[in-house]
Design a protein around this motif. Structure first.
Motif, PDB file in Angstrom:
ATOM      1  N   HIS A 110      24.946 -23.416 -25.502  1.00 59.48           N
ATOM      2  CA  HIS A 110      25.038 -21.996 -25.806  1.00 59.48           C
ATOM      3  C   HIS A 110      24.827 -21.772 -27.305  1.00 59.48           C
ATOM      4  O   HIS A 110      25.387 -22.506 -28.133  1.00 59.48           O
ATOM      5  CB  HIS A 110      26.406 -21.465 -25.381  1.00 59.48           C
ATOM      6  CG  HIS A 110      26.498 -19.982 -25.316  1.00 59.48           C
ATOM      7  ND1 HIS A 110      26.528 -19.192 -26.453  1.00 59.48           N
ATOM      8  CD2 HIS A 110      26.541 -19.115 -24.262  1.00 59.48           C
ATOM      9  CE1 HIS A 110      26.600 -17.923 -26.100  1.00 59.48           C
ATOM     10  NE2 HIS A 110      26.609 -17.847 -24.773  1.00 59.48           N
ATOM     11  N   GLN A 112      26.017 -19.760 -29.368  1.00 58.60           N
ATOM     12  CA  GLN A 112      27.239 -19.449 -30.112  1.00 58.60           C
ATOM     13  C   GLN A 112      28.256 -20.579 -30.076  1.00 58.60           C
ATOM     14  O   GLN A 112      29.351 -20.444 -30.633  1.00 58.60           O
ATOM     15  CB  GLN A 112      27.882 -18.170 -29.552  1.00 58.60           C
ATOM     16  CG  GLN A 112      26.987 -16.950 -29.627  1.00 58.60           C
ATOM     17  CD  GLN A 112      26.506 -16.674 -31.039  1.00 58.60           C
ATOM     18  OE1 GLN A 112      27.273 -16.772 -31.984  1.00 58.60           O
ATOM     19  NE2 GLN A 112      25.237 -16.343 -31.187  1.00 58.60           N
ATOM     20  N   ASP A 171      22.227 -18.352 -23.159  1.00 61.43           N
ATOM     21  CA  ASP A 171      22.887 -17.053 -23.044  1.00 61.43           C
ATOM     22  C   ASP A 171      21.984 -16.005 -22.404  1.00 61.43           C
ATOM     23  O   ASP A 171      22.432 -14.883 -22.143  1.00 61.43           O
ATOM     24  CB  ASP A 171      23.374 -16.570 -24.406  1.00 61.43           C
ATOM     25  CG  ASP A 171      22.237 -16.410 -25.417  1.00 61.43           C
ATOM     26  OD1 ASP A 171      21.172 -17.030 -25.225  1.00 61.43           O
ATOM     27  OD2 ASP A 171      22.423 -15.670 -26.409  1.00 61.43           O
ATOM     28  N   LYS A 184      26.235 -20.194 -17.639  1.00 56.05           N
ATOM     29  CA  LYS A 184      27.288 -20.404 -18.616  1.00 56.05           C
ATOM     30  C   LYS A 184      28.039 -19.106 -18.873  1.00 56.05           C
ATOM     31  O   LYS A 184      27.497 -18.020 -18.749  1.00 56.05           O
ATOM     32  CB  LYS A 184      26.703 -20.933 -19.919  1.00 56.05           C
ATOM     33  CG  LYS A 184      26.170 -22.347 -19.769  1.00 56.05           C
ATOM     34  CD  LYS A 184      26.037 -23.023 -21.104  1.00 56.05           C
ATOM     35  CE  LYS A 184      25.729 -24.501 -20.905  1.00 56.05           C
ATOM     36  NZ  LYS A 184      25.799 -25.267 -22.144  1.00 56.05           N
ATOM     37  N   THR A 185      29.303 -19.243 -19.262  1.00 58.82           N
ATOM     38  CA  THR A 185      30.124 -18.091 -19.604  1.00 58.82           C
ATOM     39  C   THR A 185      30.662 -18.287 -21.013  1.00 58.82           C
ATOM     40  O   THR A 185      30.423 -19.306 -21.656  1.00 58.82           O
ATOM     41  CB  THR A 185      31.300 -17.949 -18.625  1.00 58.82           C
ATOM     42  OG1 THR A 185      32.188 -19.056 -18.820  1.00 58.82           O
ATOM     43  CG2 THR A 185      30.803 -17.928 -17.189  1.00 58.82           C
ATOM     44  N   SER A 186      31.416 -17.307 -21.468  1.00 58.35           N
ATOM     45  CA  SER A 186      31.992 -17.412 -22.804  1.00 58.35           C
ATOM     46  C   SER A 186      33.120 -18.423 -22.868  1.00 58.35           C
ATOM     47  O   SER A 186      33.567 -18.811 -23.938  1.00 58.35           O
ATOM     48  CB  SER A 186      32.525 -16.043 -23.249  1.00 58.35           C
ATOM     49  OG  SER A 186      33.587 -15.650 -22.394  1.00 58.35           O
ATOM     50  N   GLY A 192      32.207 -18.284 -27.749  1.00 59.44           N
ATOM     51  CA  GLY A 192      31.143 -18.239 -26.755  1.00 59.44           C
ATOM     52  C   GLY A 192      30.752 -19.619 -26.274  1.00 59.44           C
ATOM     53  O   GLY A 192      29.610 -19.864 -25.926  1.00 59.44           O
TER      54      GLY A 192
END
Length: 211
Positions: A110, A112, A171, A184-186, A192
């Motif tokens: 990700h 972030q 993302d 994917k999630t945060s 993130g």
């Protein structure tokens, strides 16, 4: 085959395979470099992967991208990845940003996720995000596969051509579908970071010297 090469009546009709791919199309691609023979040991640039322009003095990676799946499979595009420009740092910084995104896309990290460098996570057999964004040299990018967004720009003759300027990262809402990974999630945190269930890049185990 015709007994007379110069009789083109039985030649196959020309195919319209060179129509432009629509701007914004997503496609998985494989990267290869055309070696330019330029090395700079002070930068760690070796292997002859980089090219220096005789006209401008700029240094770049001459990249070929081959689409590996989808409606445009086997189509090719060419773009330069900037390493250095005598006009200033902007072009080289853009190249570094693109390579970072390519690594995120190829290794399912990700953008972030800035988890610190360190050993493998206790219950997750994958490297920390920062390690996934480190390479030993341009050879690790030669052959790398990632999800790209197709763009259109003018060539030197003023004709439209397809290029790749953006690597699509995890993302993006369509990344998981194209790359065949769980979305994917945060992860519930402000960083993130990716959810633990999502597979990510694993570096090869170090080779031990023979005893």
């Amino acid at each position: 085959m015709s007994s007379n090469y110069f009789d083109f009546q039985d030649a196959d009709p020309q195919q319209s395979g060179f129509d432009l791919i629509p701007k914004g199309t997503l496609a998985p691609v494989r990267t290869t470099f055309k070696p330019g023979g330029y090395d700079d040991p002070s930068q760690g640039w070796d292997g002859g992967y980089a090219t220096q322009s005789f006209e401008t003095g700029s240094i770049y990676l001459a990249a070929e991208f081959v689409i590996t799946a989808g409606d445009y499979a086997k189509r090719k595009m060419w773009s330069n990845i900037g390493l250095y420009s005598p006009k200033g740092p902007t072009w080289g910084q853009m190249g570094r940003s693109f390579i970072r995104a390519v690594l995120n896309s190829a290794r399912n990290v990700h953008p972030q996720d800035n988890s610190p460098q360190g050993a493998l996570r206790a219950r997750e057999p994958r490297l920390e995000a920062r390690c996934c964004r480190r390479i030993q040299g341009f050879h690790e990018l030669d052959g790398i596969e990632f999800l790209a967004r197709i763009d259109i720009e003018k060539d030197a003759k003023g004709q439209d051509r397809n290029v790749i300027k953006v690597a699509v990262e995890p993302d993006h809402p369509d990344y998981a579908k194209w790359m065949g990974v769980p979305p994917k999630t945060s992860g519930g945190g402000a960083s993130g970071a990716p959810a633990p269930a999502a597979p990510a890049y694993q570096a090869p185990a170090p080779q031990r010297a023979p005893v």
